[in-house]
Write a protein that holds these residues in place. Sequence first.
Motif, PDB file in Angstrom:
ATOM      1  N   VAL A  11      -7.240  41.979  -1.300  1.00 41.40           N
ATOM      2  CA  VAL A  11      -7.284  40.885  -0.330  1.00 41.40           C
ATOM      3  C   VAL A  11      -8.708  40.692   0.171  1.00 41.40           C
TER       4      VAL A  11
ATOM      5  N   LEU B  80      -0.382  29.863  -3.504  1.00 41.25           N
ATOM      6  CA  LEU B  80      -0.040  28.448  -3.388  1.00 41.25           C
ATOM      7  C   LEU B  80       0.731  28.005  -4.627  1.00 41.25           C
TER       8      LEU B  80
ATOM      9  N   GLY C 213      -5.166  33.417  -2.499  1.00 43.25           N
ATOM     10  CA  GLY C 213      -4.575  32.282  -1.805  1.00 43.25           C
ATOM     11  C   GLY C 213      -4.125  31.215  -2.772  1.00 43.25           C
TER      12      GLY C 213
ATOM     13  N   PRO D 215     -10.034  36.904  -1.649  1.00 38.72           N
ATOM     14  CA  PRO D 215      -9.078  36.197  -0.791  1.00 38.72           C
ATOM     15  C   PRO D 215      -8.750  34.801  -1.306  1.00 38.72           C
ATOM     16  N   ILE D 216      -9.770  34.122  -1.834  1.00 43.06           N
ATOM     17  CA  ILE D 216      -9.536  32.738  -2.251  1.00 43.06           C
ATOM     18  C   ILE D 216      -8.623  32.713  -3.458  1.00 43.06           C
TER      19      ILE D 216
END
Lengths: 331, 672, 329, 321, 349
Positions: free
Chosen positions: E41, E53, E49, E45-46
Amino acid sequence: MTQPLLELKDLETSFPSSAETVSGRASVVEGVTLSIDAGEVLALVGESGCGKSVTALSILRLIPKPGRIERGEILLEGRDLRTLSIPEMRKVRGNQIAMIFQEPMTSLNPVVRVGDQVVEAIRLHEKVSRKAALARTLELFEKVSMPDAKARLRAFPHELSGGLKQRVMIAMALSSHPKLLIADEPTTALDVTVQAQTLELLRDLRQEMDMAVLLITHDLGVVNQLADRVAVMYAGKVVETGTREDVFRQARHPYTKSLLRSMPALAKPQEPLYEIAGSVPVPGEWPAGCRFVTRCEEGDDFCGEEPAPRRRLSHSHACWCHRVEGVQDES
Amino acid sequence: MISWRTFLGLAGACAALLACSNDPYPARDAQQKILYSSFSSAPRTLDPAVAYSVVDHMVTGNVYDTLLEYHFLKRPYQLIPGLAMEVPEAEILEDGRARYRFSLREEILFQEDPCFTHFHPGTKTRRVTAHDMVFSLQRIADPKVNSPISSTLIRILGFAEFGKRLQQMRDESEAFAALPVHGQYEEAGGIEGVRASGDLDLEIVLDSAYPQLLYWFAMPFTTPLPWEAVVYYDGNEGRNAFEEHPVGTGPFILSTYDKYARIVFDRNPNWYGALHPEWQAPGATYPSEGEAGDGEAGLLDPEYVGRPLPLIDRIEFRMEKEDIPSFAKFLQGYYDASGVIQESFNMVVQEDNLSDEMVELGVDLVKSVSPDIYYLGFNMDDPVVGHKAGERGRKLRQAMSLMVDTEGYTERFANKRGIPAQSLLPPGLFGFDESYRNPYRQVDLAHAKRLMEEAGYPGGIDPNTGRAIRLTFDTPDPSAQGRARYQFFVDSWRKLGVDVEIAATNYNQFQEKVGNGAYQLFMWGWVADYPDPENFLFLLHGPNGRTASGGPNTANFNHARYSELFLQMKDMPNSPERALLIDEMLKILEVERPWIELFHRENYALYHHWLANVKPVGLSFSTLKYRDLDAPLRARWREDHNHPIRWPLFLVVLLFAAMMVRGVQTYLEERQ
Amino acid sequence: MNPSPGDKGNLLEVRGLRTWFPIRAGILQRVTGQIRAVDGIELNVRRGETLALVGESGCGKSTLGYSLLRLIESQEGEVLFNGQDLCSVPPDELKDLRRKLQIVFQDPMAALNPRSRVRDSIAEGMECFGIGNNDAERTQRVAELMERVGLDPRQMDRYPHEFSGGQRQRICVVRALAVEPEFIVLDESVSALDVSIQAQMLNLLQGLQEEFGLTYLFITHDLGVVRYIADRVAVMYLGQIVEEGSADQIFESPRHPYTRILLSAVPSVNPDERTRPLRVQGEVPSPSNPPSGCRFHPRCPDAIERCSLEMPELETRPEGGVRCILAPE
Amino acid sequence: MIAYIVRRLLHGVGIVLGVLGLLFILFFTVTSPEGMATKALGEKAPPEAIAQWVTNHGYDRPLFWNPESWSDTLLVDHYYSMLSFDFGRSDADDRPIMDRIKQGAKPSLYLTVPLFFIGLFLSLSGAMLVAFFRGTFIDKAGLVVSVLAMSIPTMVYIIAGQYILGKVLLWFPISGFDRDPTMVWKFLMLPVIVGMIESLGGGVRFYRTVFLEESNRDYVRTARAKGCGELQLMTHHVLGNAMIPLLTQVVVAIPHLFLGALLTESFFGIPGLGAAMVEAIHGNDFSTLRALVFIGCLLFIVAQIVTDIAYTVVDPRVRLK
Amino acid sequence: MLIQAHVISNYVVAALVVGVLLLGIGILRSRLWRRSLGTLVKRRPIALGIVFLYILIALLDSVSWVGGTHMGSRGSEGADLVSLQEPQSVIDRFFPRDFQEEGYAHPFSSTHFYTDKALRYPGRHILGTDINGRDVFHLSLSGARIALLVGGLTSLIVIPIALFFGICAGYFGGRVDDAVFYILSTLASIPNILLLIVLVQAMGKGTLQVCIALGITSWVGFCRLARGESLKLRELDFVRSARALGASETRIIFRHILPNLMHLVLITFVLLFSGLVLSEATLSFLGIGIDESWGQMVDLARLELARDPVVYWNFFGAFAALFGMILPVNMLGDTLRDILDPRTLSEDS
């Protein structure tokens, strides 16, 4: 006073650390100051993780990334190795300072014949023909008492036993008559009998070639056999230096003393061994003051606050301890 | 040292890049009269008895001359004599049988070929006789040859019997089977209805009159064949196979046949047109008359009229699997002619005319309608959409037919290049009525919904299940492109509440489904073999049902009256009576809706201004012998339009060098 | 340490144990030779004593250790544990016997499952042998044992990599202890440790021996440690025991030339001693093709012709013996 | 050594037999002979001709067991024909498959051999470069670009290559092929460049890992300690030792090459085996597909054996007696 | 009446979500995994994410039911009547029911691309529409479900099988090993892409068929890895000591071998995932992929790129969706490989 062959001044080498520090790095070696005279054997003793190997690698500037030398001077005959360019440094390595390593099994290139590896070492520093270099290699092999030297030139490392591989390493190191040989745990991976042979070889060779040796080991027995002078390291710092006699007979630093006392070979079977409580702290979590304070029987609160100063006990003997009486160095 | 090697390699690569041009042809060919064209898939076979696809005919049409040909310019298509002296008339014999007599031209030679040397030492070629025609027709009847038109010619007397006899004799006697084929044919006694009555006279007798027969004699199937070639080219001992090595009488000879890359033709010096220009044979000289408008289109240029053919020296076909690169090469001048690819249509054509950009490049456009039909078919054996569903099924078919917007389809998938079909007959064929509007082929949502209600599917809901009626649309094309196309129809039917599911399988599985009759809806097309309505109307003739007999009636349509009319109509010469019959047949189809007729393709051909005499043809016969081109003009044009742009190469090299320098810098900094 | 009286009996007797590894070669992978890792071992381990097994690498001492526990199957011989032959017990009985024999390895990192929590590693044996009625009881015992060896029981939910080398080795010891064994093979268990940690470990082992009445087979190459911990010593060379005797006897008056060489080769820590070791010729031969006669004769400084001809027998005397025809009485 | 090679070959034979069995199951349980016949004879072919074709091709025989003659089954036929390289005739155009293979082999080699070697050379150089500059921005950028490049499907490279280099910059012919050796290089430039760029991402990333792993080994430190320069270190010591994972990767790359060739050949109009394969897929030409797959497997198996033997040459440690 | 497909699919999704949650809880409860996760993480992180999604979209697109409302439907004449009968997913419901035009439309345009006719939903197609007038954005979102299905389902089939055979072969050796090794070498000797083609040709087109084909081709690599690793683990001291502690073979496998393979499973899963999605794309380019996958969209759209005026948004939408998934997944895989390297566990800390 003559100039020492090699002088380390306030050497500090750091690595990135998982411990919480400001820079994210922890110094593995800190403030190491040492000197080796020509022809002398200095043993750097300490337990694993105390920074002795890093010190050795720092001398040749071979610290693997992302480690780096933070500060200090590495003076070889007065010339600071840290200021040399990469090509200049390359000329020092293997030429003026040679090094042998702990694991002869992995330290030789497995796909190149051992003879060729020595030849390469020779030709890196001298413009000689391959043939001449090969002849030199044979001489070197004989010098390191390689049995059946001629045939062994064409052997691959895996065809040799550990002892013979270490001899190849030594031959390689001696190929350009270095002034200083750094031997990093040269016998640790070897069996006792082979260790004995190798130690003897080193002892003979250094007399014959009049070179200084920086011997790095954790084995006090090996130190006793080979060293002229001894430097004891603990947690990245030198805690005591002196001649072999000084250290073995009149050890003053509590760490050195307890180390000697916990040797099973020196103990009587019926008595429990002397124990140093706890274990070596991890780099980055070292105490601010004397680093041995967490395990020291003699220490008090004060020891933990301030780094121990160097105390000179005799012309050859020095010790870094608050508790030891002696002449404090001006620095 | 690695950097050295890298550097050298880079320098070498750059040098190669600088030296390279995009010209795909050798420089020495630039000034030659070579026609460049492309093909997208390899011909299956060049054996004229078997070859039946457009690509096959693209090759065989140039190499094999036929007894009859189509007129280059006239429309509707008109037969003219080719190797035959004239177009024969049917003679009706006393028992209702019909006889056709062909007389061949004298002194027609086969192209030079080693096979003749092998059998007749010292010669390189030989004369064509009527026996070669007999042999050629016998081959079609030979079951081993597997000719796809063997069943079409079955009405020739003794045609089927000959095949059976041949098979039987081969099975019985090994010695017979070991004979060369022409020997076998002779031993088997030949075909009763095919006889060489003289050296140059061929007689064909059929069980009844069959006017369409003459069309088959304008197709390469019935070209005269030398038995020497068939026997010699057996594929053994390093010899080619006959299906790869044609030996014919045509205007061109196949000089290079690398069927996955390059097919090259050179002029045939033995062609009768070249040997006997004095004959002014209709198939060997440029025609002097054409249909209206040909003169304006420059197709009757006096420069060409009456000139002996062929006008170009060489034809090169290059394999181009993908349309886009092929079209790009056309724009670069490396192909002389091209179709308009769908992707570039809007760049090429604006408001039905060439775009300015194209005009500037000197490109011309020719449009034509081809005699074909694309359609959606229902499987009439299916219980939901077929005969068994009776009135309900008919209404459903009608409703679905009312939903399909052909114009919308061609607009999206063919740039409107397609004439919405009102019936299965394409324009230009006898029986086609331009004013006819099929009431079920006009989009009418309200009507369709009403029909659905009448059929018992209000709002598409099947009262039995309470859910939308579900149909399966079987397609042999599992590609994304195919799916997008089929989706168009599915989307239109969904507005009716009919839930059509696309079942895309690969070709083999599709075949299996069709064989088992396990299909409901499909899309297919038919291209005319010859310009006769029979060639379309038979596609729905009951006894031709696909599932039952493997015939071409893929819809399995079976309508007693239709079949009756068809049998009456098929052998009739074109006449008002025939027109009446056809009309009635079309009316039946109009109501029954076994098909939803989609469109007849409209072809847009582009060619560069240096190419002359381009007239599109819908049927697959070759017109390359009429083409001409201006090679020096082409060479100049190519040079002007293909200057490579080099600067990005230097930019890349520069960037790389800069990165290296920076890299070395960082490296040195980091090591200190 | 002296064994307590009445406990004089042999806990473990090894009779003619042979563990060979086949060498396969050729197209059909036929057995073309044997690596004679353990070749006819005779050994007695007395109840409550520490027997050190000494030898250089490749002499077969670890293989012997594994063979005793049947972690490797032997071809021949008997291992009598309390009089019961381990080599021939059926698998279901073996399980119960296993509980009495445990092993601690050299590298504590490799010996602990890196993805098991320490508690689970320790409790594994207990679960397998059904020691303790439930998890809580076992956890209790794990805590007690950890405390006993100087580990913080609160750390039992940690993973091996979160401990230092010395602590890990303690965990290994605890794991072995948890199943209440009588006999523990310590395979180079302290060799990889630093001097200061080694001392702690040796003290711990001695304490545990006293407390639980354990018997150790102490496999090592480090003679300094042997001198300190062993009651008796067996010296191994090329798959065979060459000398066996009490620690004092071996260190004071070694009888086999190999033992003498081995002892002289140990670098002394005594600053007064800087002796030259006895010279030994050549290298250890391959165990797949051992020399004829006495296996040490090609390297033996004292060898005579007879040595190459006949293989000397190991003397079978209660206080130990030697496998050398020239051995002084 | 010889024993090893013989054993390896025997193993290879076993694998070939296994592969053939698998192919048989896959190909002969799914085909409809009528479909193939229609494919071969054309959509307009009458049913008689189709039935005739099926008989001529022997597809009407039993699969596994024929009570009359054990050898007259498709299974026996399959093994026999494949192992004797007599692949029979294509289902699509009824031409001998062997001819197609012979015709396609050369263009395929023209494409794949330079692609393979140039690609390997560039990947290795790139990886060395990146490994040499490890830790610097070139390394980081190289790694990111590699991952980026690996995430793009092959097709996109081809489209972009044709569009940019062929159509816009007019450097090379957009597609096509010529067997004339003086012309062929012109046509190969574009597919080779595109194929190379495509393979670069994965190659650089993999070899970088290998090189970095090797450069952390002790012998590298030894070499440094004796004064070896970084370049010599990379080329002399690291490369030599990286040969083993490298060789393995090279073999792994062979089928990838095949895939690359599959799309590349077909898109650039190179009449090689890859294009033949795509054609066979699109035309459901099972017999050609079967033969091509078999050839592909055979090549791969041979490559594996050669690699295993090559190991013994490259690495003295595996050199067997 | 039979249970309808979408209901089953809903149950499967529910089961999956529960399973993943349980797995997540399990992971969070183990400090080792939690730490790795934390590092992940922190480092990516991106990427994480983005992947989440995608998963969310795919899950939302997998839950569907009949009836209910759509956002902003107008129900104009000539709208799709069938869709009233069909299950619509959550994602579908974000779009009007009749969100279809009559051909291409440029992103945000209010007229058709070629005909200049007014759109039904002017300016609302943020990625334009495809040749059949369907909203590209909607299609791209739906592609996530296919990708997840291809990558996820296949991995879920492959990994347990590969693990089972790999461990059996590696741990028990002998005949089992010989047999498994033979099967592996046989499968591995057929170049992946060829095997894939052959399998799809043999089994026919379809989502399940493609997944099975992908599964058969991709289990080999991981099985080999698992076999090799178990072979190594079997010789390690902690396995030896477990045996000395009387642990049964099953216990050793489940307590010692398997947990030490889990990091490989995870890395393999992630890397396999992107590989599978890319493989499916390749199959699509050969015309044998899964309907409405990104690969198929790219394949379809590549021709549109050559259109003049260019229709780029289809290609862009599909490629961006594909690339946008593969890139972060590959990055995660890369990072995971660093983080989960067992060597990081053996380092003193």
